[in-house]
Design an enzyme around this catalytic site. Structure first.
Site, PDB file in Angstrom:
ATOM      1  N   HIS B  70     -58.899 -47.902 -15.159  1.00  0.00           N
ATOM      2  CA  HIS B  70     -59.373 -48.687 -14.018  1.00  0.00           C
ATOM      3  C   HIS B  70     -58.532 -48.381 -12.785  1.00  0.00           C
ATOM      4  O   HIS B  70     -57.487 -47.736 -12.878  1.00  0.00           O
ATOM      5  CB  HIS B  70     -59.263 -50.192 -14.313  1.00  0.00           C
ATOM      6  CG  HIS B  70     -60.163 -50.678 -15.401  1.00  0.00           C
ATOM      7  ND1 HIS B  70     -61.531 -50.610 -15.331  1.00  0.00           N
ATOM      8  CD2 HIS B  70     -59.888 -51.264 -16.605  1.00  0.00           C
ATOM      9  CE1 HIS B  70     -62.077 -51.124 -16.417  1.00  0.00           C
ATOM     10  NE2 HIS B  70     -61.100 -51.525 -17.217  1.00  0.00           N
ATOM     11  N   CYS B 104     -62.804 -52.005  -8.681  1.00  0.00           N
ATOM     12  CA  CYS B 104     -62.412 -50.851  -9.495  1.00  0.00           C
ATOM     13  C   CYS B 104     -63.301 -49.683  -9.075  1.00  0.00           C
ATOM     14  O   CYS B 104     -64.530 -49.795  -9.127  1.00  0.00           O
ATOM     15  CB  CYS B 104     -62.579 -51.147 -10.988  1.00  0.00           C
ATOM     16  SG  CYS B 104     -62.397 -49.664 -12.028  1.00  0.00           S
ATOM     17  N   HIS B 107     -65.602 -48.745 -11.965  1.00  0.00           N
ATOM     18  CA  HIS B 107     -66.551 -49.772 -12.428  1.00  0.00           C
ATOM     19  C   HIS B 107     -66.714 -50.766 -11.282  1.00  0.00           C
ATOM     20  O   HIS B 107     -66.071 -51.820 -11.270  1.00  0.00           O
ATOM     21  CB  HIS B 107     -66.010 -50.468 -13.681  1.00  0.00           C
ATOM     22  CG  HIS B 107     -65.542 -49.500 -14.743  1.00  0.00           C
ATOM     23  ND1 HIS B 107     -64.222 -49.120 -14.880  1.00  0.00           N
ATOM     24  CD2 HIS B 107     -66.242 -48.819 -15.681  1.00  0.00           C
ATOM     25  CE1 HIS B 107     -64.114 -48.245 -15.869  1.00  0.00           C
ATOM     26  NE2 HIS B 107     -65.315 -48.040 -16.373  1.00  0.00           N
ATOM     27  N   MET B 110     -66.520 -54.652 -10.973  1.00  0.00           N
ATOM     28  CA  MET B 110     -65.259 -55.387 -11.101  1.00  0.00           C
ATOM     29  C   MET B 110     -64.683 -55.602  -9.698  1.00  0.00           C
ATOM     30  O   MET B 110     -64.359 -54.628  -9.016  1.00  0.00           O
ATOM     31  CB  MET B 110     -64.249 -54.585 -11.923  1.00  0.00           C
ATOM     32  CG  MET B 110     -64.623 -54.385 -13.368  1.00  0.00           C
ATOM     33  SD  MET B 110     -63.536 -53.195 -14.190  1.00  0.00           S
ATOM     34  CE  MET B 110     -61.927 -53.965 -13.950  1.00  0.00           C
TER      35      MET B 110
END
Lengths: 175, 118
Positions: B70, B104, B107, B110
């Site tokens: 991450h 993130c 991702h 997030m």
């Protein structure tokens, strides 16, 4: 009419529901082998997407698949080394590899939006079936605690991929 | 030109006392005001806590507990932890008050928010 998404899901679903596999629960070493193989297959699909797609969102998703599945498989490799065991090839792993070969061949012949949609729908179907199998069969049947923990952590990652793939299919307006 | 001064013990004591008194009366930093390092865990694809309020000069340290790598990346691009593999941490110090939204980079679903108070 059967659409591409249904076909992709059906291909993977067929492999995961093979009679030999369904009748006899897999052992820990077989589960480890199949989980690792499933990750390698998705990395293979992702490399194909990075080579063929011009779509930024599709490429970003593919890069995430390479990064995340590599991390999961590296953790699996470290666990295998620590436990000093050898994962066991099995019918499900072999069926997955065979199905992936056919899918790669199909994807390789596509370009542009046709490729992006085929890749995205395959990713969604693949993660749906893999996640159901990991959650419903692999984790309950695993007896080695560190492997069960790894599969549980991996499932959390794969579920994020499934959501991401669902969003990608939706934004590509494939249907 | 250097001037060497010699103090008696009483003079030295008086100077030391005056110095300490000046230090406290001038509002110099005390232990309670010292910059702090706040910790944010990255776990199960979430930043925890997702919203955090800190003081200017404080630092934030992110630690990734997931298998997946991450980042914590400022939405406007002014800071980024870089890739954090499982077990890795990275810290960032915030000197300027404001609200910082981050996510993130791998991702994007997030997300987190930092509020830096003066």
């Amino acid at each position: 009419m059967i659409n591409k998404k249904t076909c992709a899901a059906a291909l993977v679903a067929f492999a995961f529901s093979m009679p030999a596999v369904a009748e006899e629960p897999m052992n820990d070493l077989e589960i480890a082998h199949t989980a690792y193989t499933a990750g390698q297959i998705d990395i293979r699909y992702a490399h194909l997407a990075l080579a063929l797609s011009q779509n930024d969102d599709v490429r970003a998703f593919a890069a995430t698949m390479v990064r995340d599945h590599t991390a999961v498989n590296d953790a699996a490799g470290a666990l295998i080394t620590e436990l000093n065991v050898t994962p066991q090839d099995n019918g499900l792993s072999q069926a997955l590899v065979k199905g992936a070969g056919e899918k790669v061949e199909e994807l390789t012949g596509l370009r542009g939006k046709a490729f992006d949609c085929a890749y995205a729908t395959n990713e969604l179907g693949y993660h749906q079936v893999v996640n159901q199998t990991v959650e419903g069969k692999f984790i309950p049947n695993t007896t080695v605690e560190p492997l069960k923990e790894l599969l549980t952590d991996a499932l959390a990652t794969f579920k994020q991929h499934e959501k991401h793939a669902e969003n990608m299919v939706s934004s590509l307006k494939c249907s | 030109m250097l001037v060497k001064r010699t103090y008696t013990r009483r003079q030295a004591g008086a100077l030391l006392g005056a110095g300490l008194a000046a230090l406290f009366l001038s509002g110099a930093p005390r232990a309670g005001d010292a910059p702090r390092t706040h910790k944010i865990d990255i776990q199960k694809f979430k930043f925890a806590p997702a919203a955090l309020t800190i003081k200017a000069g404080d630092s934030v340290e992110w630690t990734n507990h997931d298998i997946a790598p991450h980042t914590a990346t400022h939405e406007e691009g002014s800071w980024d932890t870089g890739t954090l593999s499982r077990g890795e941490s990275a810290a960032q110090t915030f000197e300027t008050p404001g609200t910082y939204s981050y996510f993130c980079a791998f991702h994007p679903q997030m997300t987190g928010t930092l509020t830096v108070e003066a």
